[in-house]
Design a protein around this motif. Structure first.
Motif, PDB file in Angstrom:
ATOM      1  N   CYS A 191      -3.782  -7.653   5.315  1.00 55.18           N
ATOM      2  CA  CYS A 191      -3.097  -6.021   5.649  1.00 55.18           C
ATOM      3  C   CYS A 191      -3.665  -6.254   6.858  1.00 55.18           C
ATOM      4  O   CYS A 191      -3.565  -4.574   7.322  1.00 55.18           O
ATOM      5  CB  CYS A 191      -3.110  -5.723   4.035  1.00 55.18           C
ATOM      6  SG  CYS A 191      -2.929  -3.816   4.966  1.00 55.18           S
ATOM      7  N   HIS A 237       2.724   0.781  -4.324  1.00 55.84           N
ATOM      8  CA  HIS A 237       3.558   1.240  -2.928  1.00 55.84           C
ATOM      9  C   HIS A 237       1.827   1.717  -1.604  1.00 55.84           C
ATOM     10  O   HIS A 237       2.668   3.048  -1.010  1.00 55.84           O
ATOM     11  CB  HIS A 237       4.512   2.363  -3.339  1.00 55.84           C
ATOM     12  CG  HIS A 237       5.375   2.491  -4.810  1.00 55.84           C
ATOM     13  ND1 HIS A 237       6.297   1.559  -3.716  1.00 55.84           N
ATOM     14  CD2 HIS A 237       5.323   2.763  -5.826  1.00 55.84           C
ATOM     15  CE1 HIS A 237       6.806   1.409  -5.643  1.00 55.84           C
ATOM     16  NE2 HIS A 237       6.206   1.510  -6.461  1.00 55.84           N
ATOM     17  N   ASP A 238       0.794   1.439  -1.854  1.00 59.32           N
ATOM     18  CA  ASP A 238       0.142   1.672  -0.794  1.00 59.32           C
ATOM     19  C   ASP A 238       0.695   0.809   0.818  1.00 59.32           C
ATOM     20  O   ASP A 238       1.480   0.583   1.126  1.00 59.32           O
ATOM     21  CB  ASP A 238      -1.255   1.044  -0.690  1.00 59.32           C
ATOM     22  CG  ASP A 238      -1.515  -0.278  -0.842  1.00 59.32           C
ATOM     23  OD1 ASP A 238      -1.231  -1.243  -0.187  1.00 59.32           O
ATOM     24  OD2 ASP A 238      -1.009  -0.756  -2.086  1.00 59.32           O
ATOM     25  N   ALA A 239       0.137   1.774   1.931  1.00 55.97           N
ATOM     26  CA  ALA A 239       0.617   0.805   2.959  1.00 55.97           C
ATOM     27  C   ALA A 239       0.122  -0.702   3.271  1.00 55.97           C
ATOM     28  O   ALA A 239       0.504  -0.696   4.505  1.00 55.97           O
ATOM     29  CB  ALA A 239      -0.389   2.036   4.524  1.00 55.97           C
ATOM     30  N   CYS A 240      -0.722  -1.272   2.586  1.00 53.23           N
ATOM     31  CA  CYS A 240      -0.264  -2.494   2.780  1.00 53.23           C
ATOM     32  C   CYS A 240       0.853  -3.490   2.498  1.00 53.23           C
ATOM     33  O   CYS A 240       0.630  -4.638   3.152  1.00 53.23           O
ATOM     34  CB  CYS A 240      -1.602  -3.408   1.809  1.00 53.23           C
ATOM     35  SG  CYS A 240      -3.493  -3.254   3.145  1.00 53.23           S
ATOM     36  N   LYS A 241       1.774  -2.984   1.955  1.00 50.63           N
ATOM     37  CA  LYS A 241       2.973  -3.219   1.281  1.00 50.63           C
ATOM     38  C   LYS A 241       4.006  -3.426   2.563  1.00 50.63           C
ATOM     39  O   LYS A 241       4.076  -2.781   3.345  1.00 50.63           O
ATOM     40  CB  LYS A 241       4.047  -2.469  -0.032  1.00 50.63           C
ATOM     41  CG  LYS A 241       2.422  -2.454  -0.977  1.00 50.63           C
ATOM     42  CD  LYS A 241       2.249  -3.639  -1.636  1.00 50.63           C
ATOM     43  CE  LYS A 241       1.596  -3.750  -3.220  1.00 50.63           C
ATOM     44  NZ  LYS A 241      -0.050  -3.025  -2.685  1.00 50.63           N
ATOM     45  N   THR A 245       8.856  -1.217   0.171  1.00 49.40           N
ATOM     46  CA  THR A 245       8.334  -1.041  -0.813  1.00 49.40           C
ATOM     47  C   THR A 245       6.917   0.155  -0.609  1.00 49.40           C
ATOM     48  O   THR A 245       6.930   1.367  -1.440  1.00 49.40           O
ATOM     49  CB  THR A 245       7.469  -1.628  -1.359  1.00 49.40           C
ATOM     50  OG1 THR A 245       8.499  -3.002  -1.338  1.00 49.40           O
ATOM     51  CG2 THR A 245       6.567  -1.857  -2.466  1.00 49.40           C
ATOM     52  N   ARG A 246       6.440   0.169   0.606  1.00 49.43           N
ATOM     53  CA  ARG A 246       5.405   1.354   0.202  1.00 49.43           C
ATOM     54  C   ARG A 246       6.161   2.222   1.161  1.00 49.43           C
ATOM     55  O   ARG A 246       7.224   2.615   1.379  1.00 49.43           O
ATOM     56  CB  ARG A 246       4.733   0.761   1.909  1.00 49.43           C
ATOM     57  CG  ARG A 246       5.623   0.647   2.963  1.00 49.43           C
ATOM     58  CD  ARG A 246       4.633   0.420   4.801  1.00 49.43           C
ATOM     59  NE  ARG A 246       5.455  -0.231   5.363  1.00 49.43           N
ATOM     60  CZ  ARG A 246       5.168  -0.824   6.448  1.00 49.43           C
ATOM     61  NH1 ARG A 246       5.126  -1.888   5.907  1.00 49.43           N
ATOM     62  NH2 ARG A 246       6.066  -1.110   7.571  1.00 49.43           N
ATOM     63  N   TRP A 247       5.184   3.784   0.150  1.00 52.70           N
ATOM     64  CA  TRP A 247       5.608   5.003   0.934  1.00 52.70           C
ATOM     65  C   TRP A 247       4.578   5.315   1.859  1.00 52.70           C
ATOM     66  O   TRP A 247       4.822   6.642   2.248  1.00 52.70           O
ATOM     67  CB  TRP A 247       5.241   5.857  -0.131  1.00 52.70           C
ATOM     68  CG  TRP A 247       6.023   5.398  -1.833  1.00 52.70           C
ATOM     69  CD1 TRP A 247       6.614   4.450  -1.862  1.00 52.70           C
ATOM     70  CD2 TRP A 247       5.197   5.918  -3.170  1.00 52.70           C
ATOM     71  NE1 TRP A 247       6.973   4.240  -3.424  1.00 52.70           N
ATOM     72  CE2 TRP A 247       6.447   5.195  -4.066  1.00 52.70           C
ATOM     73  CE3 TRP A 247       5.036   7.311  -3.124  1.00 52.70           C
ATOM     74  CZ2 TRP A 247       6.834   5.665  -4.992  1.00 52.70           C
ATOM     75  CZ3 TRP A 247       5.171   7.289  -5.021  1.00 52.70           C
ATOM     76  CH2 TRP A 247       5.577   6.586  -6.178  1.00 52.70           C
TER      77      TRP A 247
END
Length: 281
Positions: A191, A237-241, A245-247
């Motif tokens: 990430c 669901h953080d910004a690394c996903k 998937t990420r929100w």
């Protein structure tokens, strides 16, 4: 036989006759910052271009799913002070949209006070690049500084903002939303290109966000508001996903016009969890 048929007909009519009055739409006012406004999510609400408000933000999703009558005064970059003072020329204080007939209020606020999100992400991103992702240079330099500001400044400002909402809308149900996770619990080396934060500063940033959410929760509890907690539902669901998937969009190489903010999926999921918490829909 005719009497029986007449009686049956009367009973059937009584069971199937429509209600005399349709339900009155919920009078709903949305307040808050860019996480409420959906800044960066298309399409943009052109009625207030300075606010970078989306037509697909979580208040719009809630209103569309509940049939509520929505007044949306959310605005990107809003701070708690903008509840009671004009944020931009021609933009009224947010609580001006409230009244005695307001039944539901949602808000996400506090992340811009003291520049917490912007300053922490900028400082830690810069330190991460300079360190090549090693160590905890941001934590080493700033220590408890960000958290101290949250406790000293943001928390009392949150309470004052929520009290101003209650003063203007004494009968409303007020929901104060926390912020979904931006960072994973621990560093993900893959990430770094998207979120250039040193490995030791990933949990440091996450703790700052956790402390901010705790301040929102405490202020909500002490002012009679409902806290909408995203700590469990936004996990993973953080910004690394990956996309889908990420929100939250990452700092670099994301798909949103505004990085480190919810995407359309995130706004939709924020709406869903808020409705679940409040028992709406």
């Amino acid at each position: 036989m005719l009497a029986s048929a007449t009686a049956l007909s009367a009973v059937t009519f009584g069971l199937t006759a429509p209600a005399a009055h349709a339900a009155t739409p919920l009078n709903y006012v949305a307040l808050g910052d860019s996480y409420s406004a959906g800044s960066g999510v298309l399409p943009v609400d052109l009625s207030s271009p300075l606010c970078l408000r989306s037509l697909a933000n979580y208040p719009r999703v809630i209103a569309s799913r509940t049939g509520a009558r929505l007044t949306d005064v959310t605005c990107g970059a809003a701070q708690t002070k903008d509840f009671t003072a004009s944020q931009y020329p021609g933009v009224p204080p947010q609580v001006a949209a409230l009244g005695p007939d307001t039944e539901l209020v949602t808000l996400t606020i506090g992340g811009n006070d003291n520049g917490t999100f912007v300053n922490a992400m900028t400082a830690c991103g810069t330190a991460g690049l300079l360190s090549g992702g090693k160590g905890s240079p941001c934590k080493d330099r700033y220590g408890s500084g960000f958290v101290d500001q949250i406790e000293t400044n943001t928390y009392p400002a949150l309470k004052a903002a929520l009290r101003s909402v209650r003063d203007k809308a004494p009968g409303a149900r007020v929901a104060a939303l926390g912020y979904p996770w931006i960072m994973p619990p621990t560093a993900d080396p893959s990430c770094f290109a998207k979120l250039p934060v040193a490995s030791g500063d990933v949990p440091y940033l996450r703790d700052i966000q956790a402390r901010l959410n705790a301040a929102v929760e405490r202020a909500a509890r002490e002012t009679g508001a409902t806290f909408v907690d995203f700590s469990e539902v936004s996990e993973g669901h953080d910004a690394c996903k990956p996309g889908g998937t990420r929100w939250i969009e990452p700092l670099l190489f994301g798909t949103s016009l505004v990085p480190v903010h919810p995407n359309a999926l995130g706004e939709s999921r924020m709406a869903r969890h808020t409705m679940d918490t409040l028992g709406l829909g």
